[in-house]
Design a protein around this motif. Sequence first.
Motif, PDB file in Angstrom:
ATOM      1  N   GLN A 154     -11.711 -16.735 -28.372  1.00 42.92           N
ATOM      2  CA  GLN A 154     -11.531 -17.877 -27.482  1.00 42.92           C
ATOM      3  C   GLN A 154     -11.936 -19.188 -28.160  1.00 42.92           C
ATOM      4  O   GLN A 154     -11.307 -20.228 -27.943  1.00 42.92           O
ATOM      5  N   ILE A 155     -12.991 -19.142 -28.967  1.00 38.86           N
ATOM      6  CA  ILE A 155     -13.412 -20.327 -29.717  1.00 38.86           C
ATOM      7  C   ILE A 155     -12.403 -20.639 -30.821  1.00 38.86           C
ATOM      8  O   ILE A 155     -12.020 -21.793 -31.033  1.00 38.86           O
ATOM      9  N   ALA A 156     -11.931 -19.583 -31.491  1.00 41.44           N
ATOM     10  CA  ALA A 156     -11.062 -19.771 -32.653  1.00 41.44           C
ATOM     11  C   ALA A 156      -9.735 -20.425 -32.299  1.00 41.44           C
ATOM     12  O   ALA A 156      -9.186 -21.199 -33.094  1.00 41.44           O
ATOM     13  N   ILE A 157      -9.189 -20.126 -31.108  1.00 44.74           N
ATOM     14  CA  ILE A 157      -7.860 -20.658 -30.772  1.00 44.74           C
ATOM     15  C   ILE A 157      -7.930 -21.971 -29.999  1.00 44.74           C
ATOM     16  O   ILE A 157      -6.899 -22.568 -29.690  1.00 44.74           O
ATOM     17  N   ALA A 158      -9.126 -22.457 -29.693  1.00 55.32           N
ATOM     18  CA  ALA A 158      -9.261 -23.628 -28.829  1.00 55.32           C
ATOM     19  C   ALA A 158      -8.792 -24.907 -29.528  1.00 55.32           C
ATOM     20  O   ALA A 158      -9.124 -25.161 -30.687  1.00 55.32           O
ATOM     21  N   ASP A 159      -8.044 -25.720 -28.791  1.00 58.90           N
ATOM     22  CA  ASP A 159      -7.772 -27.092 -29.216  1.00 58.90           C
ATOM     23  C   ASP A 159      -8.870 -28.024 -28.711  1.00 58.90           C
ATOM     24  O   ASP A 159      -9.069 -29.110 -29.258  1.00 58.90           O
ATOM     25  N   LEU A 160      -9.561 -27.585 -27.663  1.00 59.46           N
ATOM     26  CA  LEU A 160     -10.685 -28.323 -27.109  1.00 59.46           C
ATOM     27  C   LEU A 160     -11.663 -27.313 -26.526  1.00 59.46           C
ATOM     28  O   LEU A 160     -11.260 -26.423 -25.773  1.00 59.46           O
ATOM     29  N   VAL A 161     -12.934 -27.431 -26.873  1.00 56.34           N
ATOM     30  CA  VAL A 161     -13.985 -26.613 -26.274  1.00 56.34           C
ATOM     31  C   VAL A 161     -14.742 -27.484 -25.277  1.00 56.34           C
ATOM     32  O   VAL A 161     -15.137 -28.605 -25.600  1.00 56.34           O
ATOM     33  N   VAL A 162     -14.908 -26.954 -24.066  1.00 51.04           N
ATOM     34  CA  VAL A 162     -15.602 -27.685 -23.012  1.00 51.04           C
ATOM     35  C   VAL A 162     -16.887 -26.957 -22.671  1.00 51.04           C
ATOM     36  O   VAL A 162     -16.862 -25.803 -22.226  1.00 51.04           O
ATOM     37  N   GLY A 163     -18.009 -27.615 -22.894  1.00 48.30           N
ATOM     38  CA  GLY A 163     -19.303 -27.079 -22.497  1.00 48.30           C
ATOM     39  C   GLY A 163     -19.499 -27.329 -21.007  1.00 48.30           C
ATOM     40  O   GLY A 163     -19.833 -28.435 -20.601  1.00 48.30           O
ATOM     41  N   ASP A 170     -30.247 -28.053 -22.310  1.00 48.06           N
ATOM     42  CA  ASP A 170     -31.127 -28.992 -22.991  1.00 48.06           C
ATOM     43  C   ASP A 170     -30.449 -29.394 -24.305  1.00 48.06           C
ATOM     44  O   ASP A 170     -29.350 -28.915 -24.619  1.00 48.06           O
ATOM     45  N   GLU A 171     -31.063 -30.269 -25.065  1.00 47.77           N
ATOM     46  CA  GLU A 171     -30.419 -30.772 -26.279  1.00 47.77           C
ATOM     47  C   GLU A 171     -30.145 -29.661 -27.286  1.00 47.77           C
ATOM     48  O   GLU A 171     -29.167 -29.697 -28.028  1.00 47.77           O
ATOM     49  N   ALA A 172     -31.017 -28.655 -27.315  1.00 44.67           N
ATOM     50  CA  ALA A 172     -30.812 -27.547 -28.245  1.00 44.67           C
ATOM     51  C   ALA A 172     -29.534 -26.780 -27.914  1.00 44.67           C
ATOM     52  O   ALA A 172     -28.828 -26.308 -28.815  1.00 44.67           O
ATOM     53  N   ASP A 173     -29.213 -26.645 -26.616  1.00 50.25           N
ATOM     54  CA  ASP A 173     -27.987 -25.947 -26.217  1.00 50.25           C
ATOM     55  C   ASP A 173     -26.761 -26.692 -26.729  1.00 50.25           C
ATOM     56  O   ASP A 173     -25.804 -26.085 -27.234  1.00 50.25           O
ATOM     57  N   ARG A 174     -26.769 -28.009 -26.596  1.00 49.16           N
ATOM     58  CA  ARG A 174     -25.643 -28.810 -27.084  1.00 49.16           C
ATOM     59  C   ARG A 174     -25.478 -28.657 -28.599  1.00 49.16           C
ATOM     60  O   ARG A 174     -24.370 -28.452 -29.101  1.00 49.16           O
ATOM     61  N   ALA A 175     -26.578 -28.792 -29.304  1.00 51.70           N
ATOM     62  CA  ALA A 175     -26.521 -28.696 -30.768  1.00 51.70           C
ATOM     63  C   ALA A 175     -26.029 -27.322 -31.205  1.00 51.70           C
ATOM     64  O   ALA A 175     -25.236 -27.201 -32.153  1.00 51.70           O
ATOM     65  N   CYS A 176     -26.481 -26.292 -30.507  1.00 49.98           N
ATOM     66  CA  CYS A 176     -26.065 -24.934 -30.846  1.00 49.98           C
ATOM     67  C   CYS A 176     -24.568 -24.745 -30.618  1.00 49.98           C
ATOM     68  O   CYS A 176     -23.873 -24.145 -31.452  1.00 49.98           O
ATOM     69  N   LEU A 177     -24.046 -25.260 -29.498  1.00 47.77           N
ATOM     70  CA  LEU A 177     -22.618 -25.129 -29.213  1.00 47.77           C
ATOM     71  C   LEU A 177     -21.787 -25.853 -30.261  1.00 47.77           C
ATOM     72  O   LEU A 177     -20.789 -25.312 -30.769  1.00 47.77           O
ATOM     73  N   GLU A 178     -22.164 -27.052 -30.606  1.00 50.94           N
ATOM     74  CA  GLU A 178     -21.379 -27.821 -31.569  1.00 50.94           C
ATOM     75  C   GLU A 178     -21.394 -27.158 -32.954  1.00 50.94           C
ATOM     76  O   GLU A 178     -20.362 -27.126 -33.641  1.00 50.94           O
ATOM     77  N   ALA A 179     -22.539 -26.585 -33.328  1.00 49.58           N
ATOM     78  CA  ALA A 179     -22.598 -25.877 -34.604  1.00 49.58           C
ATOM     79  C   ALA A 179     -21.751 -24.610 -34.565  1.00 49.58           C
ATOM     80  O   ALA A 179     -21.082 -24.263 -35.554  1.00 49.58           O
ATOM     81  N   TYR A 180     -21.757 -23.908 -33.435  1.00 52.07           N
ATOM     82  CA  TYR A 180     -20.995 -22.671 -33.305  1.00 52.07           C
ATOM     83  C   TYR A 180     -19.491 -22.957 -33.360  1.00 52.07           C
ATOM     84  O   TYR A 180     -18.734 -22.223 -34.005  1.00 52.07           O
ATOM     85  N   VAL A 181     -19.059 -24.009 -32.704  1.00 56.78           N
ATOM     86  CA  VAL A 181     -17.642 -24.379 -32.728  1.00 56.78           C
ATOM     87  C   VAL A 181     -17.228 -24.789 -34.134  1.00 56.78           C
ATOM     88  O   VAL A 181     -16.132 -24.453 -34.602  1.00 56.78           O
ATOM     89  N   GLN A 182     -18.102 -25.481 -34.822  1.00 58.98           N
ATOM     90  CA  GLN A 182     -17.802 -25.875 -36.196  1.00 58.98           C
ATOM     91  C   GLN A 182     -17.649 -24.652 -37.093  1.00 58.98           C
ATOM     92  O   GLN A 182     -16.801 -24.614 -37.989  1.00 58.98           O
ATOM     93  N   GLU A 183     -18.460 -23.611 -36.819  1.00 66.25           N
ATOM     94  CA  GLU A 183     -18.415 -22.397 -37.629  1.00 66.25           C
ATOM     95  C   GLU A 183     -17.234 -21.510 -37.277  1.00 66.25           C
ATOM     96  O   GLU A 183     -16.532 -20.987 -38.168  1.00 66.25           O
ATOM     97  N   THR A 189     -12.280 -29.215 -34.284  1.00 61.11           N
ATOM     98  CA  THR A 189     -12.133 -28.953 -32.848  1.00 61.11           C
ATOM     99  C   THR A 189     -13.159 -29.781 -32.061  1.00 61.11           C
ATOM    100  O   THR A 189     -14.366 -29.649 -32.295  1.00 61.11           O
ATOM    101  N   PRO A 190     -12.697 -30.624 -31.129  1.00 66.60           N
ATOM    102  CA  PRO A 190     -13.638 -31.451 -30.376  1.00 66.60           C
ATOM    103  C   PRO A 190     -14.365 -30.647 -29.302  1.00 66.60           C
ATOM    104  O   PRO A 190     -13.878 -29.604 -28.844  1.00 66.60           O
ATOM    105  N   VAL A 191     -15.540 -31.141 -28.908  1.00 65.15           N
ATOM    106  CA  VAL A 191     -16.340 -30.539 -27.845  1.00 65.15           C
ATOM    107  C   VAL A 191     -16.628 -31.611 -26.795  1.00 65.15           C
ATOM    108  O   VAL A 191     -17.076 -32.707 -27.134  1.00 65.15           O
ATOM    109  N   GLU A 192     -16.317 -31.297 -25.543  1.00 62.69           N
ATOM    110  CA  GLU A 192     -16.642 -32.170 -24.420  1.00 62.69           C
ATOM    111  C   GLU A 192     -17.585 -31.430 -23.484  1.00 62.69           C
ATOM    112  O   GLU A 192     -17.706 -30.198 -23.546  1.00 62.69           O
ATOM    113  N   TYR A 193     -18.224 -32.176 -22.575  1.00 60.54           N
ATOM    114  CA  TYR A 193     -19.188 -31.580 -21.643  1.00 60.54           C
ATOM    115  C   TYR A 193     -18.859 -32.004 -20.218  1.00 60.54           C
ATOM    116  O   TYR A 193     -18.511 -33.170 -19.971  1.00 60.54           O
ATOM    117  N   VAL A 194     -18.960 -31.045 -19.293  1.00 56.81           N
ATOM    118  CA  VAL A 194     -18.666 -31.332 -17.882  1.00 56.81           C
ATOM    119  C   VAL A 194     -19.644 -30.578 -16.993  1.00 56.81           C
ATOM    120  O   VAL A 194     -20.359 -29.681 -17.439  1.00 56.81           O
TER     121      VAL A 194
END
Length: 327
Positions: A154-163, A170-183, A189-194
């Motif tokens: 699901q991460i690999a095929i995403a054109d956009l990942v939405v947290g 917390d800030e650690a969750d955001r940083a972890c998601l962005e690093a995971y998407v980058q990997e 691939t952009p990351v947005e939050y809602v």
Amino acid sequence: MPQPQLKTIPTNIITGFLGAGKTTAILHLLRHKPDNERWAVLINEFGEIGVDGTLVQGTHTEEDGIFVREVPGGCMCCTAGLPMQIALNQLLAKARPHRLLIEPTGLGHPAEVLQTLAAEHYREVLSIQKTITLVDARKLADARYTSHDTFNQQIAIADLVVGNKQDLYDEADRACLEAYVQEKGSPGTPVEYVIQGAIDPQWLKGPASLVVPAYRPRPAQAPNARLLGTPGSTLASSQGEGYESIGWRFDAGQVFDYGKLLAFLTGLEAERMKAAFITDRGVFGYNLTRDGLTEIELDDLAESRFEAIATPVDSRWESRLQDCLLT
């Protein structure tokens, strides 16, 4: 007079693992649909009963320009994609939509869904636009998610990942998601939050990357259905991808005690539960995640439905549901 040929219908896949908020996001998008447009929604569910379509239809109707079709019972691309193709063709013929949204099951294989949509016979009919993957960033601390092939696909095929559910991060969750998407994701691939699945409808627009890895169709799972002891009720169960599902359908003559039902649902231990019930206080839809139970009032319901995914399911649920029925 024959209908004009369907051409280049904007089509989006809205994917995400169990409890990420896919259905909530789709309901949000439907509330922001342009009044002069018809939208179609194809929903796939892991279990055999199917509840998401009931929840969508309970709040939106074809008179509102919203057409819904369900494909229950595991990944809709199993057995060479035939369940999906049949449902999709029927939905397109009926709705003739201005936009198509597809919600694969959280345990399904979105790359195979993309393969089906990109097939030659859909090439002129569909315009494949952005695939949006919803993620609860807190789940990245759980190896059941990060080691699961479907989650990573699901991460690999995403054109956009939405947290989603960012109010619980917390800030650690955001940083972890962005690093995971980058990997795990495609480069850039952009990351947005809602919060509560509030996806901006503008995020749907734009072409998909369509860089789809090769996946072989997987065999369909045979449903396991039987009658409950109560007349007018049917049970169905299935398993796969490391999870089990169990669900029931109750005809409209089966009415539930609202108080008993709410107590039962609130105390459930499940990875995921969705339901829609006819009660002595009205018609309601329910959604249970690890963050708690939510309830919405529905306009109408042809039958009550309950479906839960767990590891494993609890054998006591059957008798406890029966105890909630009004005699």
